[in-house]
Design a protein around this motif. Structure first.
Motif, mmCIF file in Angstrom:
data_model
loop_
_atom_site.group_PDB
_atom_site.id
_atom_site.type_symbol
_atom_site.label_atom_id
_atom_site.label_comp_id
_atom_site.label_asym_id
_atom_site.label_seq_id
_atom_site.Cartn_x
_atom_site.Cartn_y
_atom_site.Cartn_z
ATOM 1 N N SER A 28 0.848 -1.187 0.000
ATOM 2 C CA SER A 28 0.000 0.000 0.000
ATOM 3 C C SER A 28 0.885 1.239 0.000
ATOM 4 O O SER A 28 1.889 1.292 0.712
ATOM 5 C CB SER A 28 -0.917 0.011 1.224
ATOM 6 O OG SER A 28 -1.717 1.189 1.241
ATOM 7 N N TRP A 48 -6.062 -1.320 -6.072
ATOM 8 C CA TRP A 48 -7.177 -0.462 -5.690
ATOM 9 C C TRP A 48 -6.657 0.953 -5.481
ATOM 10 O O TRP A 48 -5.607 1.154 -4.880
ATOM 11 C CB TRP A 48 -7.813 -0.954 -4.397
ATOM 12 C CG TRP A 48 -8.609 -2.215 -4.542
ATOM 13 C CD1 TRP A 48 -8.133 -3.498 -4.492
ATOM 14 C CD2 TRP A 48 -10.016 -2.308 -4.774
ATOM 15 N NE1 TRP A 48 -9.159 -4.388 -4.674
ATOM 16 C CE2 TRP A 48 -10.338 -3.689 -4.844
ATOM 17 C CE3 TRP A 48 -11.034 -1.372 -4.917
ATOM 18 C CZ2 TRP A 48 -11.631 -4.143 -5.053
ATOM 19 C CZ3 TRP A 48 -12.327 -1.819 -5.130
ATOM 20 C CH2 TRP A 48 -12.620 -3.193 -5.200
ATOM 21 N N THR A 50 -7.842 4.415 -3.725
ATOM 22 C CA THR A 50 -8.840 4.913 -2.782
ATOM 23 C C THR A 50 -8.612 6.391 -2.522
ATOM 24 O O THR A 50 -7.653 6.767 -1.833
ATOM 25 C CB THR A 50 -8.768 4.140 -1.453
ATOM 26 O OG1 THR A 50 -8.883 2.738 -1.706
ATOM 27 C CG2 THR A 50 -9.888 4.581 -0.516
ATOM 28 N N ASP A 55 -15.326 6.501 -3.322
ATOM 29 C CA ASP A 55 -15.246 5.060 -3.197
ATOM 30 C C ASP A 55 -13.962 4.508 -3.823
ATOM 31 O O ASP A 55 -13.435 5.087 -4.783
ATOM 32 C CB ASP A 55 -16.449 4.406 -3.877
ATOM 33 C CG ASP A 55 -17.764 4.812 -3.235
ATOM 34 O OD1 ASP A 55 -17.772 5.002 -2.000
ATOM 35 O OD2 ASP A 55 -18.769 4.938 -3.966
ATOM 36 N N PRO A 56 -13.458 3.392 -3.309
ATOM 37 C CA PRO A 56 -12.287 2.749 -3.925
ATOM 38 C C PRO A 56 -12.603 2.307 -5.352
ATOM 39 O O PRO A 56 -13.733 1.943 -5.670
ATOM 40 C CB PRO A 56 -12.026 1.536 -3.015
ATOM 41 C CG PRO A 56 -12.719 1.849 -1.728
ATOM 42 C CD PRO A 56 -13.904 2.687 -2.093
ATOM 43 N N ARG A 58 -11.188 -0.218 -8.472
ATOM 44 C CA ARG A 58 -10.341 -1.371 -8.765
ATOM 45 C C ARG A 58 -9.768 -1.273 -10.171
ATOM 46 O O ARG A 58 -10.504 -0.998 -11.134
ATOM 47 C CB ARG A 58 -11.155 -2.657 -8.624
ATOM 48 C CG ARG A 58 -10.335 -3.935 -8.648
ATOM 49 C CD ARG A 58 -11.264 -5.123 -8.457
ATOM 50 N NE ARG A 58 -10.538 -6.336 -8.174
ATOM 51 C CZ ARG A 58 -11.130 -7.495 -7.897
ATOM 52 N NH1 ARG A 58 -12.460 -7.555 -7.865
ATOM 53 N NH2 ARG A 58 -10.412 -8.577 -7.640
ATOM 54 N N TYR A 73 -4.469 10.320 -2.149
ATOM 55 C CA TYR A 73 -5.174 9.057 -2.340
ATOM 56 C C TYR A 73 -4.215 7.928 -1.978
ATOM 57 O O TYR A 73 -3.030 8.155 -1.692
ATOM 58 C CB TYR A 73 -5.671 8.913 -3.783
ATOM 59 C CG TYR A 73 -4.600 9.097 -4.835
ATOM 60 C CD1 TYR A 73 -3.904 8.014 -5.361
ATOM 61 C CD2 TYR A 73 -4.277 10.370 -5.303
ATOM 62 C CE1 TYR A 73 -2.917 8.186 -6.318
ATOM 63 C CE2 TYR A 73 -3.294 10.556 -6.256
ATOM 64 C CZ TYR A 73 -2.611 9.466 -6.761
ATOM 65 O OH TYR A 73 -1.634 9.641 -7.697
ATOM 66 N N PRO A 79 -7.974 -2.143 -0.197
ATOM 67 C CA PRO A 79 -8.200 -0.876 0.511
ATOM 68 C C PRO A 79 -7.895 -0.937 1.998
ATOM 69 O O PRO A 79 -7.637 0.108 2.620
ATOM 70 C CB PRO A 79 -9.690 -0.603 0.265
ATOM 71 C CG PRO A 79 -10.007 -1.317 -1.008
ATOM 72 C CD PRO A 79 -9.162 -2.559 -0.974
#
Length: 319
Positions: A28, A48, A50, A55-56, A58, A73, A79
């Motif tokens: 991440s 992903w 986010t 909203d996340p 894909r 972000y 997420p």
């Protein structure tokens, strides 16, 4: 100059930051670099994105996303995965506790992450588009847009994948131009989508009458245009042009021309050392005084103040 040409005519990619990211779950990244525009092209695997508000989203192999800054972000395999690194302005990479990474994740030429054979590979380019001309188009973009591979097929992906890891002479220029092509292709595809909300003037370019007039204004803003001369070029009456232009663009032709001239002037104040008199002549004002008066009326500051602010702000852009 059409809309997308205008976007890239001035502040095109120059020395844009580009990298190939290679990761293996769990991973991440917290992105806080405040880049005006970031392009993410998925090559392998999935991720992903986010945003802090929203909203996340894909991404799978072949998908493309464009994030419009400066809002932060997170990119991750999931997420819920906590960030292992934070990307700050100037592409400074730190651990979540603020400690510098000092090249800890460098994997080679323009390659960064955990392992070269990771299941996720993404090509990332931060695009330094700024200014008033670019803003007339980019302000219509959502904070995060995506183009799934089932609605577009990027012909540049194989070349991008090959060129991003090369380190030959002139490679930065090659990558800059590839990034220009990627951005213009993606935006052209996006604005043709039903969910997009392009500026009214962008859609009006397709009109046989108003589109021709818009191109005349964009191509030669310094010309002493009048509604009558534009109508003659478009082979319609003055009243018909004024009515149709206002209906499609949302403002009269001369109001649009004023905004276009001042946007060009604002960007030239930031991007060149030209005198105000020279800029005035270039964009269609008879004198520096006339340009200065119009500029201050619209932007609330003088051209010199605009130039000074741009010189002091990061990236040379007035805020």
């Amino acid at each position: 100059m059409d809309a997308l040409a205008g976007l890239l005519e001035g502040p095109r990619a120059r020395g844009a930051f580009m990298i190939r990211a290679c990761f293996e779950p769990p991973w991440s990244l917290r992105i806080e670099d405040r880049a005006p525009l970031t392009v993410m092209l998925m090559i392998r695997g999935e991720s992903w994105i986010t945003p802090d508000t929203g909203d996340p989203v894909r991404l799978r192999a072949g998908d493309l996303a464009i994030a419009r800054g400066p809002d932060p972000y997170t990119c991750a395999d999931d997420p819920a995965t906590p960030p292992l690194a934070v990307i700050l302005p100037g592409q400074e990479c730190v651990y979540p506790d603020g400690r510098p990474m000092r090249g800890h994740m460098d994997l080679g030429v323009r390659t960064w992450g955990q392992r070269l054979d990771g299941s996720m590979t993404m090509l990332i380019g931060t695009y330094p588009v700024r200014g008033e001309v670019s803003g007339r188009l980019l302000d219509a973009l959502p904070p995060l847009l995506t183009l799934p591979s089932d609605v577009w097929e990027c012909p540049l992906t194989p070349m991008f994948t090959e060129e991003i890891v090369r380190d030959g002479p002139g490679q930065e220029v090659v990558l800059d131009r590839l990034l220009d092509l990627l951005v213009i292709t993606a935006l052209r595809t996006w604005f043709a989508r039903p969910e997009a909300a392009p500026p009214a003037w962008y859609g009006a370019l397709a009109d046989p009458v108003v589109g021709r007039v818009l191109r005349l204004l964009q191509d030669d803003p310094a010309h002493p245009w009048t509604v009558a001369s534009l109508a003659a070029k478009a082979d319609v009456s003055r009243a018909a042009l004024a009515r149709r232009f206002s209906e499609l663009v949302g403002e009269p032709p001369m109001t649009y021309l004023t905004g276009w001239r001042l946007a060009l002037a604002a960007d030239r104040l930031c991007d060149t050392g030209d005198t105000l008199e020279a800029i005035a002549r270039r964009v269609g004002y008879g004198s520096a005084f006339a340009l200065s008066s119009a500029f201050k009326r619209v932007y609330g500051i003088s051209p010199q103040e605009h130039r000074t602010r741009a010189a002091r702000s990061p990236g040379g852009v007035a805020s």
